[in-house]
Design an enzyme around this catalytic site. Structure first.
Site, PDB file in Angstrom:
ATOM      1  NE  ARG A 140      -2.447   9.737  -0.366  1.00  0.00           N
ATOM      2  CZ  ARG A 140      -3.632  10.320  -0.322  1.00  0.00           C
ATOM      3  NH1 ARG A 140      -4.448  10.078   0.666  1.00  0.00           N
ATOM      4  NH2 ARG A 140      -4.015  11.170  -1.245  1.00  0.00           N
ATOM      5  CG  ASN A 141       3.325   9.641  -0.127  1.00  0.00           C
ATOM      6  OD1 ASN A 141       2.794  10.643  -0.576  1.00  0.00           O
ATOM      7  ND2 ASN A 141       3.091   9.186   1.090  1.00  0.00           N
ATOM      8  CD  GLN A 194      -2.665   1.702   1.157  1.00  0.00           C
ATOM      9  OE1 GLN A 194      -3.404   0.865   0.657  1.00  0.00           O
ATOM     10  NE2 GLN A 194      -2.931   2.982   1.121  1.00  0.00           N
ATOM     11  N   GLY A 206       2.950  -2.229   7.985  1.00  0.00           N
ATOM     12  CA  GLY A 206       4.075  -1.685   8.734  1.00  0.00           C
ATOM     13  C   GLY A 206       3.640  -1.042  10.035  1.00  0.00           C
ATOM     14  NE  ARG A 207       7.825   1.708  14.370  1.00  0.00           N
ATOM     15  CZ  ARG A 207       8.166   1.782  15.654  1.00  0.00           C
ATOM     16  NH1 ARG A 207       7.619   2.682  16.441  1.00  0.00           N
ATOM     17  NH2 ARG A 207       9.051   0.941  16.147  1.00  0.00           N
ATOM     18  CG  ASP A 208       0.518   4.906  13.291  1.00  0.00           C
ATOM     19  OD1 ASP A 208      -0.526   4.404  13.757  1.00  0.00           O
ATOM     20  OD2 ASP A 208       0.673   6.134  13.151  1.00  0.00           O
ATOM     21  CG  HIS A 209      -1.220  -0.306   7.475  1.00  0.00           C
ATOM     22  ND1 HIS A 209      -0.397  -0.552   6.391  1.00  0.00           N
ATOM     23  CD2 HIS A 209      -2.481  -0.308   6.977  1.00  0.00           C
ATOM     24  CE1 HIS A 209      -1.145  -0.710   5.309  1.00  0.00           C
ATOM     25  NE2 HIS A 209      -2.406  -0.553   5.639  1.00  0.00           N
ATOM     26  CB  ALA A 210      -4.582   2.722   7.895  1.00  0.00           C
TER      27      ALA A 210
END
Lengths: 395, 395
Positions: A201-202, A199, A295-299
């Site tokens: 968006r960058n 995932q 990953g860490r702190d996804h969404a």
């Protein structure tokens, strides 16, 4: 190939038969119509492309509450978050039971879908609170997902929909937007057996690229689907064509032939952290991925969620057997000056922050804007060049 | 990767930057506008997707005449057929020089492109005759391409366009429609070096499948792009989703992994035979194919063209060095009862018609409609099943 969730085959709600599509477009013109929220429109686009299989439309309040509480509808169907159509009022449609849904995100608000209304219900304050609290883990009105969810109105329309358009995503991202149907087709054509989804968006810098390589290697995947969340740009965002070009250049130069594809889907971020991570995994299974990187702190957003809540939810709350897709539990990755390679930060417990090459997003943008390439430990030079060219063109 | 024709890079006329796209959509609302012909709209869609690179818009009459005569514009740019925007009159746009072009093929005639008019010219009878005769090889008004070309009007608008929409092709064929940009991207991702393109608009039976295998083997290609002409269906045509499913099933079962992709493009048939074959090769090079299959009477209709005119034109009329794509000159293929395999008919000179398994289109449709599978020497059973299911569903 991995089966869709709760179904032997994908059930896209888009009307693929051109004759029927034309007939419905024609019918929709004379139907009572209502302009729906951006969230409800995003749900329609996802339903259209098969990502939310086997759902056929928007949930009743009872189903939404049940999903918020247990991740199952009242009929026992697994789904990670309520899929609702909340509007301020239904004056526009009177007592019609078959209506057209209009797209709030396109000029002229064209018809997005035709809906057969099952119920029209008012959501009580208690129900809104329960839905919000269970999905977002907070009632804080400053949480962007909570604010968006609560800003929609309190009248819930439920019922199945037939989708006629993929909103602005096909116009704005014609070469990147994909349905779950298309991605399944392409995975089949490519002959991939084990497919991991990523995932983003960058644009992807070295740490992201190496995370994907790491996942593919450890999971023994033969395919990677880079699956971008497409949506309206905010001021300061890198335009989609530049972002896509940067990612495609990375794939071209640093991934073996037939090992990666660059795609996108149309949806708004919920910022619902753990619950959204489950939704992300859900629709990646539907598009044919066997694995998904979290990953860490996804969404996540702000400090609302613990750094690995979006991973532990799969063990703690997702019902056993509900999903076949497997989660690749990741941490932030960064270049280690000691080890001279990109590593997963939690796998280098002897490292301190100073042992990694870390640059803030602000710093990177500043450098690129000044025509200074970030160090090769941070960015591939060919990727940096595309981004520098863009920032330089703004001057 | 093979370069686009006459250019080092693809130059799609679609407006990919979302901000600029929105701004142009907005501007277009207040511009004088004109509804163009279906042919001109098809040209716009092809220009938008990069298939007609390096053209930037519609040709002047002088360029069109020059192209019809020599396959080169007055500036020496190679192009196989005139790309024109012919309208009956220009009353709707007055003396405006920047206008919006409206789509005749969609309900409500939405804006398809914005155009900067270079010239507005009247095409004389002599010029229309010359254009028709050179491109279609006949002036016969019963030739469907001639009829369509001459039915457009005599006022030619020339100038460059910026394309805002891919007409009805994205709505009607969302999972199959592709731009040249997308196909190039995917060829790069797949790592194919030698890529042969196959033109079709119908489900593929064994003879077509084997023709593709034959071309791949003889040309040592690692990739096949099945590239469907998408367009409005005529009564009796097989609906697009059924056709696509039949072709995808064939690829899934009878092509090795990562050797074939199923795609489509939006354009009307010209039925211009040899000239259209050159156009077909032209835009296949632009989408990244290195080879293109041209069979007997390619793009022909009735008896207007000799069976191999569409092949010999490449040796006789296409200027040396104008195209890099190579032509695979094919003949009809069919199953030989003697040799017990599919062969190219001209390579079996000792065969008579009776030595082949041949079935007319009418006969095949009749069998499928009655639930009778054509013999395996004609159709793969899994492909036949999909077509039979469709015909049975009509009853």
């Amino acid at each position: 190939m991995i089966k869709p969730v709760g179904s032997t085959e994908l059930k896209p709600r888009f009307v693929y038969d051109p004759d029927r599509h034309h007939a419905l477009m024609h019918e929709a013109e004379s139907l009572p119509s209502i302009t729906i929220s951006s969230q409800a429109a995003g749900n329609a686009v996802m339903l259209g492309g098969g990502y939310f299989t086997p759902l056929t439309g928007y949930m009743t309040v009872a189903d939404a509450v049940s999903v918020a509480e247990t991740m199952r509808t009242t009929d026992g169907l697994f789904f990670p978050v309520p899929i609702m159509c909340l509007v301020p009022d239904v004056a526009a449609i009177g007592d019609a039971r078959r209506i057209a849904l209009r797209d709030p995100n396109m000029e002229g608000e064209p018809v997005l879908a035709v809906m057969d209304i099952e119920t029209i219900e008012t959501v009580t304050d208690e129900q809104m609170q329960l839905l919000t609290e269970r999905v977002y883990g907070t009632l804080d009105a400053e949480h962007p997902g909570v604010a968006a969810f609560n800003g929609q109105g309190r009248t819930a329309l439920s019922g199945s929909i037939e989708v006629l358009h993929f909103s602005y995503f096909q116009d704005d991202f014609p070469d990147t937007f994909r349905t779950a149907v298309e991605i399944r087709n392409e995975i089949a054509e490519r002959g991939w057996q084990r497919v991991v989804a990523f995932q983003t968006r960058n644009p992807m810098h070295l740490a992201h690229e190496e995370l994907c390589h790491m996942a593919m290697e450890r999971l023994e995947c033969d395919g990677l689907v880079i699956h971008m969340l497409l949506g309206k740009l905010k001021p300061g965002d890198i335009p989609a064509p530049v972002r896509d070009a940067a990612i495609r250049k990375m794939v071209e130069l640093y991934f073996p032939p037939n090992s990666a594809m660059v795609t996108g889907y149309g949806f708004d971020m919920l910022y619902a952290g753990p619950r959204e991570a489950v939704l992300h995994a859900y629709f990646r299974q539907n598009m044919g991925a066997t694995h998904f990187i979290i990953g860490r702190d996804h969404a996540g957003v702000g400090d609302y969620y613990g750094p690995f809540d979006a991973q532990t939810i799969f063990d703690k709350q997702v019902p056993e057997g509900a999903l076949d897709i497997e989660i690749f539990k990741a941490d932030h990755t960064a270049y280690s000056k000691k080890l001279k390679k990109v590593v997963m930060m939690r796998e280098a417990p002897d490292h301190s922050k100073e042992d990694f090459v870390l640059l803030s997003g602000t710093k990177v943008r500043e450098m690129l804007g000044q025509g200074i390439a970030p160090p090769p430990e941070f960015s591939r030079p060919e990727v940096a060049q595309i981004l520098m060219d863009y920032y330089q063109s703004l001057k």
